[in-house]
Motif scaffolding. Sequence first.
Motif, PDB file in Angstrom:
ATOM      1  N   ARG A  81     104.264 -15.179  58.218  1.00  0.00           N
ATOM      2  CA  ARG A  81     104.167 -15.342  56.863  1.00  0.00           C
ATOM      3  C   ARG A  81     105.564 -15.793  56.145  1.00  0.00           C
ATOM      4  O   ARG A  81     106.717 -15.391  56.838  1.00  0.00           O
ATOM      5  CB  ARG A  81     103.567 -14.272  56.267  1.00  0.00           C
ATOM      6  CG  ARG A  81     102.332 -13.768  56.480  1.00  0.00           C
ATOM      7  CD  ARG A  81     101.863 -12.615  56.123  1.00  0.00           C
ATOM      8  NE  ARG A  81     101.699 -12.073  54.607  1.00  0.00           N
ATOM      9  CZ  ARG A  81     100.401 -12.473  54.124  1.00  0.00           C
ATOM     10  NH1 ARG A  81      99.424 -12.524  54.840  1.00  0.00           N
ATOM     11  NH2 ARG A  81     100.546 -12.334  52.739  1.00  0.00           N
ATOM     12  N   SER A  82     105.477 -16.509  55.090  1.00  0.00           N
ATOM     13  CA  SER A  82     106.881 -16.832  54.546  1.00  0.00           C
ATOM     14  C   SER A  82     107.442 -15.388  53.865  1.00  0.00           C
ATOM     15  O   SER A  82     106.962 -14.730  53.191  1.00  0.00           O
ATOM     16  CB  SER A  82     106.757 -17.729  53.251  1.00  0.00           C
ATOM     17  OG  SER A  82     107.757 -17.801  52.476  1.00  0.00           O
ATOM     18  N   ARG A  83     108.789 -15.436  54.294  1.00  0.00           N
ATOM     19  CA  ARG A  83     109.561 -14.296  53.814  1.00  0.00           C
ATOM     20  C   ARG A  83     109.722 -14.190  52.357  1.00  0.00           C
ATOM     21  O   ARG A  83     110.001 -13.354  51.790  1.00  0.00           O
ATOM     22  CB  ARG A  83     111.064 -14.101  54.485  1.00  0.00           C
ATOM     23  CG  ARG A  83     110.822 -13.577  56.112  1.00  0.00           C
ATOM     24  CD  ARG A  83     112.106 -13.855  56.831  1.00  0.00           C
ATOM     25  NE  ARG A  83     112.195 -15.344  57.042  1.00  0.00           N
ATOM     26  CZ  ARG A  83     112.835 -15.864  58.026  1.00  0.00           C
ATOM     27  NH1 ARG A  83     113.574 -14.908  58.854  1.00  0.00           N
ATOM     28  NH2 ARG A  83     113.235 -16.817  58.332  1.00  0.00           N
ATOM     29  N   TYR A 111     106.335 -10.898  59.525  1.00  0.00           N
ATOM     30  CA  TYR A 111     107.402 -11.897  59.203  1.00  0.00           C
ATOM     31  C   TYR A 111     108.432 -12.182  60.346  1.00  0.00           C
ATOM     32  O   TYR A 111     108.722 -11.005  60.856  1.00  0.00           O
ATOM     33  CB  TYR A 111     108.041 -11.337  57.772  1.00  0.00           C
ATOM     34  CG  TYR A 111     106.926 -11.026  56.745  1.00  0.00           C
ATOM     35  CD1 TYR A 111     106.861 -12.193  55.975  1.00  0.00           C
ATOM     36  CD2 TYR A 111     106.210  -9.881  56.640  1.00  0.00           C
ATOM     37  CE1 TYR A 111     105.731 -11.927  54.751  1.00  0.00           C
ATOM     38  CE2 TYR A 111     105.350  -9.568  55.620  1.00  0.00           C
ATOM     39  CZ  TYR A 111     105.267 -10.653  54.724  1.00  0.00           C
ATOM     40  OH  TYR A 111     104.263 -10.401  53.899  1.00  0.00           O
TER      41      TYR A 111
END
Length: 262
Positions: A81-83, A111
């Motif tokens: 997932r995008s931080r 993440y």
Amino acid sequence: MCLIVFAWRQHPSASLLLAANRDEFYERPTKAAAYWSDAPQVLAGRDLQAGGTWLGVSHSGRFAAITNIRDPAAEDGQALRSRGELTTDFLTDTQGPGDYLADVARRRGEYQGFNLLVGDQEGLWYLHGNSDERSEPQALAPGIYGLSNAALDVPWPKVQRARHRLRDAMTNTQLPDHEALRACLNDRSLADPESLEKQNLFGTMARQLSAQFIVTPRYGTRCCTTLRQHADGALEFQEQRFDSRGELQGTEVFALNTRSKA
């Protein structure tokens, strides 16, 4: 975001003084700091590739910032997932910072490595989110802190310089202005190889990235954000944006009152 220096409850008239450089590839699309149309309470720059932010504030007095960390345990190319959603989620939520970070800590494996700062008018919290370390959320005591791409206050040369400069800027009773805050992070000189080797950093790229303000053709310091959170709830937010030559391209200036909850 790759370098942050901040003073938490160190000045009688300001709860938070902060300067932060965001380092990123120039090809990554980005929107300058603004209020978000889909979350009007949020003021932040925006990563247009993943939709999140590296640093932002809200009208209710919430603050969030993130830096990436070198995480050898993360596999190259792993679909995570995008931080940037970690900061965005906090800014658009109502959960307290400690509880929020406890929840993030339980799912940090989703993440790649990160350092996450979140706070509100009651407190400022930190989480070192490395997949091979099980650190817990930490409520920060009053102090002057530096954060880059390792854990909080790891004494990298550029982090040490930033902390010393912010401390010097606060030696008089006058509140440092935004120019003084930016000056804490505008050194473009490179660290000497010997000091980097002491931090297990080697090679040409490590030396290029050792500058506080990074200038290379493909990757560098794209913006510097400064905050002054006054004790009475007034918040000043400024962002300066730079091109691949390190030349100023624009400045965004905002003032908001965070005393009223939104």
